[in-house]
Design a protein around this motif. Sequence first.
Motif, short mmCIF file in Angstrom:
data_model
loop_
_atom_site.label_atom_id
_atom_site.label_comp_id
_atom_site.label_asym_id
_atom_site.label_seq_id
_atom_site.Cartn_x
_atom_site.Cartn_y
_atom_site.Cartn_z
N GLU A 14 0.83 -1.21 0.00
CA GLU A 14 0.00 0.00 0.00
C GLU A 14 0.87 1.27 0.00
O GLU A 14 0.59 2.22 -0.72
CB GLU A 14 -0.93 -0.01 1.22
N HIS A 21 -2.90 7.09 -5.42
CA HIS A 21 -3.92 7.94 -4.79
C HIS A 21 -3.72 9.39 -5.23
O HIS A 21 -4.69 10.10 -5.52
CB HIS A 21 -3.84 7.81 -3.27
N ARG A 60 -13.45 3.89 -11.78
CA ARG A 60 -12.36 3.19 -11.10
C ARG A 60 -11.48 4.17 -10.31
O ARG A 60 -11.04 3.88 -9.19
CB ARG A 60 -11.54 2.39 -12.11
N ARG A 63 -13.56 5.31 -7.35
CA ARG A 63 -13.68 4.21 -6.38
C ARG A 63 -12.46 4.16 -5.47
O ARG A 63 -12.58 3.93 -4.26
CB ARG A 63 -13.86 2.89 -7.13
N LEU A 64 -11.27 4.38 -6.04
CA LEU A 64 -10.06 4.39 -5.22
C LEU A 64 -10.09 5.57 -4.25
O LEU A 64 -9.79 5.41 -3.06
CB LEU A 64 -8.82 4.48 -6.11
N ALA A 66 -12.62 7.00 -3.01
CA ALA A 66 -13.63 6.78 -1.99
C ALA A 66 -13.10 5.94 -0.83
O ALA A 66 -13.62 6.03 0.29
CB ALA A 66 -14.86 6.10 -2.60
N THR A 67 -12.04 5.16 -1.06
CA THR A 67 -11.45 4.39 0.05
C THR A 67 -10.76 5.28 1.05
O THR A 67 -10.45 4.84 2.17
CB THR A 67 -10.45 3.34 -0.47
N ARG A 68 -10.52 6.55 0.66
CA ARG A 68 -9.90 7.52 1.57
C ARG A 68 -10.84 8.69 1.86
O ARG A 68 -10.39 9.79 2.20
CB ARG A 68 -8.57 8.02 0.99
N ASP A 69 -12.11 8.44 1.73
CA ASP A 69 -13.14 9.43 2.06
C ASP A 69 -13.10 10.66 1.17
O ASP A 69 -13.57 11.73 1.56
CB ASP A 69 -13.05 9.85 3.54
N ARG A 72 -17.82 9.44 -2.12
CA ARG A 72 -18.44 8.23 -1.56
C ARG A 72 -19.30 7.59 -2.64
O ARG A 72 -20.06 8.28 -3.32
CB ARG A 72 -19.32 8.57 -0.35
N GLU A 73 -19.16 6.28 -2.79
CA GLU A 73 -19.94 5.56 -3.80
C GLU A 73 -21.00 4.71 -3.13
O GLU A 73 -20.72 3.96 -2.18
CB GLU A 73 -19.03 4.65 -4.64
#
Length: 337
Positions: A14, A21, A60, A63-64, A66-69, A72-73
């Motif tokens: 990561e 990101h 896509r 979506r990435l 959204a994993t860090r706020d 939002r999906e």
Amino acid sequence: MATTPHSPAVQLTEHALAYLHSAALRAAALLGVADHLADGPRTAEELATATGADAAHLRRALRLLATRDVFREDPDGTFHLTPAADALRSDVPSSMRDAVVMLTDEPFWRPAGQLADTVRAGRTVFEEIFGAPYFGHLERVPAAGAVFDTGMAGLAESENDPVAAAYDFPATGTVVDIGGGRGGLLRQVLLRNPGLTGILHDQETVLRHHTLDLPGLTGRWQTHSGDFFTTVPPGADVYLLKRILHDWHDDDCLRILRTCRTAMTRPGSRLLIVDAVLPQGNDAHPGKTMDILMMTSLNGRERDESAFRQLLGAAGLKPSRTIPTESTLSIVEAVAG
């Protein structure tokens, strides 16, 4: 052996891919995605039509984020603004859109990719990449200079009022903002302190875009073009250096500080260095990230209190106190030594 979500292998992977990101964030900023969500949630297809992007690829990237706020999906594929995504809108106060574009622009990310070379050499390799030092490159490439100027103004907008609010400025007198860019900090200081007048000091090309021409400030400010390595307006009550010293090597900082010391002819004159003050230990701090950016592109650095004390003492200035603000920056106050 299988990996777990928190295994060292996953953690390091990561970290290694964290630049993606940044890439996704830059894409969203350049496409203006947040602006198109201001009136409510939309699908990736709707956003793609509005931004001229490919729907599947845009989804896509979002979506990435959204994993860090950042966005939002929903399960149905609809995207919403979050507080962080809302700050990417171009039409909100203290918008971070221009700052994100600047911080992810080529003059920063390319040298960061050669961090190992910088660490080996003990200096930035920016000039080897671009053929000129950082600020020289911005002068030679006007488009890059424009990205920097607008980006710095955007970054500063979230910091200026907290900084102006944190310090007890004198009721009357003159404040000089040295290298003050478009004047955002000076503007907030003058708005909060109606008895003060101000001088915005920077290069002429920057001063053309100042933001001081407000009805409440009429007659209380002036601009002054010049080079802070050689001279700044003398005889003021307060001098400001916001996000200036972190751009420069210690030797260059001493030149700037000695110029300020020469100008501080009024009794009780104060110098306020507004920069990150790094904490000790392993705790996270935004200044520790910014320190690497300064190292890779500018030969600059973020400093702790000890480093500021050493610089100020060598320049004939005496540190008096350090004042935290409601931003990531602190105010290091100094007087003539």
